[in-house]
Design a protein around this motif. Structure first.
Motif, mmCIF file in Angstrom:
data_model
loop_
_atom_site.group_PDB
_atom_site.id
_atom_site.type_symbol
_atom_site.label_atom_id
_atom_site.label_comp_id
_atom_site.label_asym_id
_atom_site.label_seq_id
_atom_site.Cartn_x
_atom_site.Cartn_y
_atom_site.Cartn_z
ATOM 1 N N UNK A 1 48.117 36.255 39.185
ATOM 2 C CA UNK A 1 46.825 35.565 39.320
ATOM 3 C C UNK A 1 46.999 34.108 39.717
ATOM 4 N N UNK A 2 48.216 33.577 39.583
ATOM 5 C CA UNK A 2 48.468 32.182 39.972
ATOM 6 C C UNK A 2 48.708 32.044 41.472
ATOM 7 N N UNK A 3 48.840 33.157 42.165
ATOM 8 C CA UNK A 3 49.077 33.133 43.610
ATOM 9 C C UNK A 3 47.738 32.932 44.320
ATOM 10 N N UNK A 4 47.628 31.899 45.148
ATOM 11 C CA UNK A 4 46.362 31.668 45.855
ATOM 12 C C UNK A 4 45.914 32.853 46.694
ATOM 13 N N UNK A 5 46.866 33.696 47.131
ATOM 14 C CA UNK A 5 46.523 34.845 47.969
ATOM 15 C C UNK A 5 46.155 36.082 47.156
ATOM 16 N N UNK A 6 46.137 35.960 45.825
ATOM 17 C CA UNK A 6 45.882 37.135 44.977
ATOM 18 C C UNK A 6 44.432 37.557 44.971
ATOM 19 N N UNK A 7 43.526 36.628 45.241
ATOM 20 C CA UNK A 7 42.104 36.931 45.170
ATOM 21 C C UNK A 7 41.508 36.762 43.780
ATOM 22 N N UNK A 8 42.259 36.181 42.887
ATOM 23 C CA UNK A 8 41.773 35.988 41.502
ATOM 24 C C UNK A 8 40.639 34.970 41.466
ATOM 25 N N UNK A 9 39.573 35.306 40.725
ATOM 26 C CA UNK A 9 38.424 34.417 40.574
ATOM 27 C C UNK A 9 38.220 34.102 39.095
ATOM 28 N N UNK A 10 38.432 32.855 38.680
ATOM 29 C CA UNK A 10 38.252 32.495 37.267
ATOM 30 C C UNK A 10 36.856 32.825 36.745
ATOM 31 N N UNK A 11 35.850 32.807 37.641
ATOM 32 C CA UNK A 11 34.487 33.117 37.192
ATOM 33 C C UNK A 11 34.307 34.614 36.908
ATOM 34 N N UNK A 12 35.164 35.437 37.450
ATOM 35 C CA UNK A 12 35.118 36.891 37.239
ATOM 36 C C UNK A 12 36.546 37.373 37.005
ATOM 37 N N UNK A 13 37.131 36.997 35.864
ATOM 38 C CA UNK A 13 38.582 37.152 35.666
ATOM 39 C C UNK A 13 39.090 38.585 35.583
ATOM 40 N N UNK A 14 38.216 39.570 35.357
ATOM 41 C CA UNK A 14 38.702 40.940 35.170
ATOM 42 C C UNK A 14 38.496 41.813 36.405
ATOM 43 N N UNK A 15 37.929 41.259 37.439
ATOM 44 C CA UNK A 15 37.675 42.037 38.653
ATOM 45 C C UNK A 15 38.963 42.216 39.458
#
Length: 406
Positions: free
Chosen positions: A360-374
């Motif tokens: 999740x720390x990878x900018x290319x992962x697509x992780x969104x802190x506002x929706x952390x479980x998606x």
């Protein structure tokens, strides 16, 4: 005058006799070891004290000792340790006292077991009781030494691999308590010998048989029948240490001894450890003996709780299932009327990558802190109960939200 002196003399004598307890107290109601020979339940208590010293934690609180979980219980021993109270006189993870006590009880029991009248009116019952109880005791002693080796075995400054003091007889007030540590290899040999003794005396599992023909030949030869065999080795003994537990203990000891840290001087090779583990797995049905969904059964709609489940193919030995109700009450989320004592840490949750495999720390992962479980790795949903998860038909609410008036 003489008469008066005689009277005073007798009064003094009577007073002295009535006060003898001041000088020689009467015997208290303390039972001696000899009493156990006539009363089998009293003797069995020694072995039960051994069971009571098993260093097994049947709760999940040990996760709190890692970075994977936190506790909301301020009296949790691991929390107290982590906040500065871990000391030589306060060590919740110590197994020394419990295992040493257990070994003493087991050794004392082994010295007495054959003198106890377990079933004096029937030779076959007497022998079967002796065999089963001795087998349990040998298995318990192996477990105690296994845990002591894990906690206290290691190398000296000059490279010698040592275990712990090796005691196979009980200690008393005149014993020499300044015993040297035995070698690690000798401790392993003793564990193996105790496991072998247990397996030679115990059935692999405690189960009823149906006919006299199924009674083992050594017991049939001394007059045992199906009913007496079932009484001692049947379903009623379920939960006691069995041959299966002894085999698993031997495999555990072998894995410890064959680990990279010890294998050079422990006397156990990796091949031997692998063979012992394979034997246990084969007797459990091999890989087919495992539940294919056992890693996440608790999340399925039809899953039964620990207290409802009689047997679980993932568990070789377990405590009475009815005692697990408290574990569920302690650790279920408050939404399901639990206390939520053990909770996953943010550190553990963050360790699960995204579905694309990127952290999740990878900018290319697509992780969104506002929706952390998606779009997270599916295992996150399998193992972590998070906000708005549905578990056992209940929506889990893990946050506190303000109430808005309309």
């Amino acid at each position: 005058m003489k008469t008066r002196n005689i009277i005073l003399y007798f009064i003094g004598l009577l007073t002295f006799c009535s006060c003898q307890d001041m000088f020689e107290p009467a015997d208290e109601n303390n039972r001696t070891e000899d009493a156990m020979y006539e009363e089998s339940k009293y003797a069995d208590g020694l072995l039960m004290y051994g069971y009571g010293r098993l260093p097994y934690l049947t709760t999940t609180q040990t996760d709190v000792a890692t970075d994977d979980a936190v506790s909301n219980d301020l009296s949790n021993s691991y929390l107290i340790m982590a906040t500065g109270s871990w000391a030589s006189d306060y060590n919740p993870v110590s197994v020394w006292d419990a295992c040493k006590d257990g070994i003493q009880y087991v050794n004392l029991f082994l010295e007495k077991v054959e003198k106890v009248k377990w079933a004096p009116s029937a030779v076959s019952k007497q022998q079967m009781f002796i065999d089963r109880l001795k087998g349990e005791a040998f298995g318990l002693r192996a477990i105690f030494y296994y845990y002591l080796l894990m906690a206290h075995g290691g190398y000296t400054a000059d490279g010698e691999l040592l275990g712990v003091p090796l005691l196979t007889s009980s200690e008393n007030g005149s014993s020499d308590y300044n015993q040297p540590r035995a070698t690690f290899a000798d401790c392993v040999k003793q564990c193996f010998a105790d496991c072998d003794s247990a397996m030679s005396l115990l059935p692999y599992d405690y189960a009823n048989i149906d006919t006299d023909e199924e009674v083992p030949a050594k017991y049939k030869a001394i007059g045992a029948y199906v009913t007496s065999y079932n009484l001692i080795f049947g379903q009623k003994a379920h939960g006691l240490l069995s041959g299966r537990v002894a085999a698993a203990t031997k495999a555990q000891v072998a894995l410890l001894a064959a680990s990279p840290a010890f294998r050079q001087k422990s006397g156990v090779t990796s091949a031997e450890a692998a063979m012992l583990c394979a034997n246990v797995l084969k007797l459990n049905g091999g890989m087919e003996g495992f539940d294919p969904t056992g890693n996440k059964d608790w999340f399925q709609s039809g899953y039964k709780t620990l207290i409802e489940t009689v047997e679980n193919p993932e568990i070789l030995w377990r405590e009475d299932r009815h005692k697990n109700a408290d574990q569920e009450r302690q650790n279920y989320p408050p939404t399901l009327y639990g206390s939520g004592r053990v909770n996953p840490s943010q550190n553990l949750v963050n360790a699960f990558p995204m579905r694309n495999g990127r952290p999740i720390t990878d900018p290319a992962s697509g992780y969104k802190p506002q929706d952390p479980y998606a779009n997270r790795d599916p295992r996150l949903t399998d193992y972590i109960i998070y906000n708005n998860t549905t578990y056992r038909k209940a929506q889990i609410i893990s946050g506190t939200y303000p109430k808005f008036s309309h």
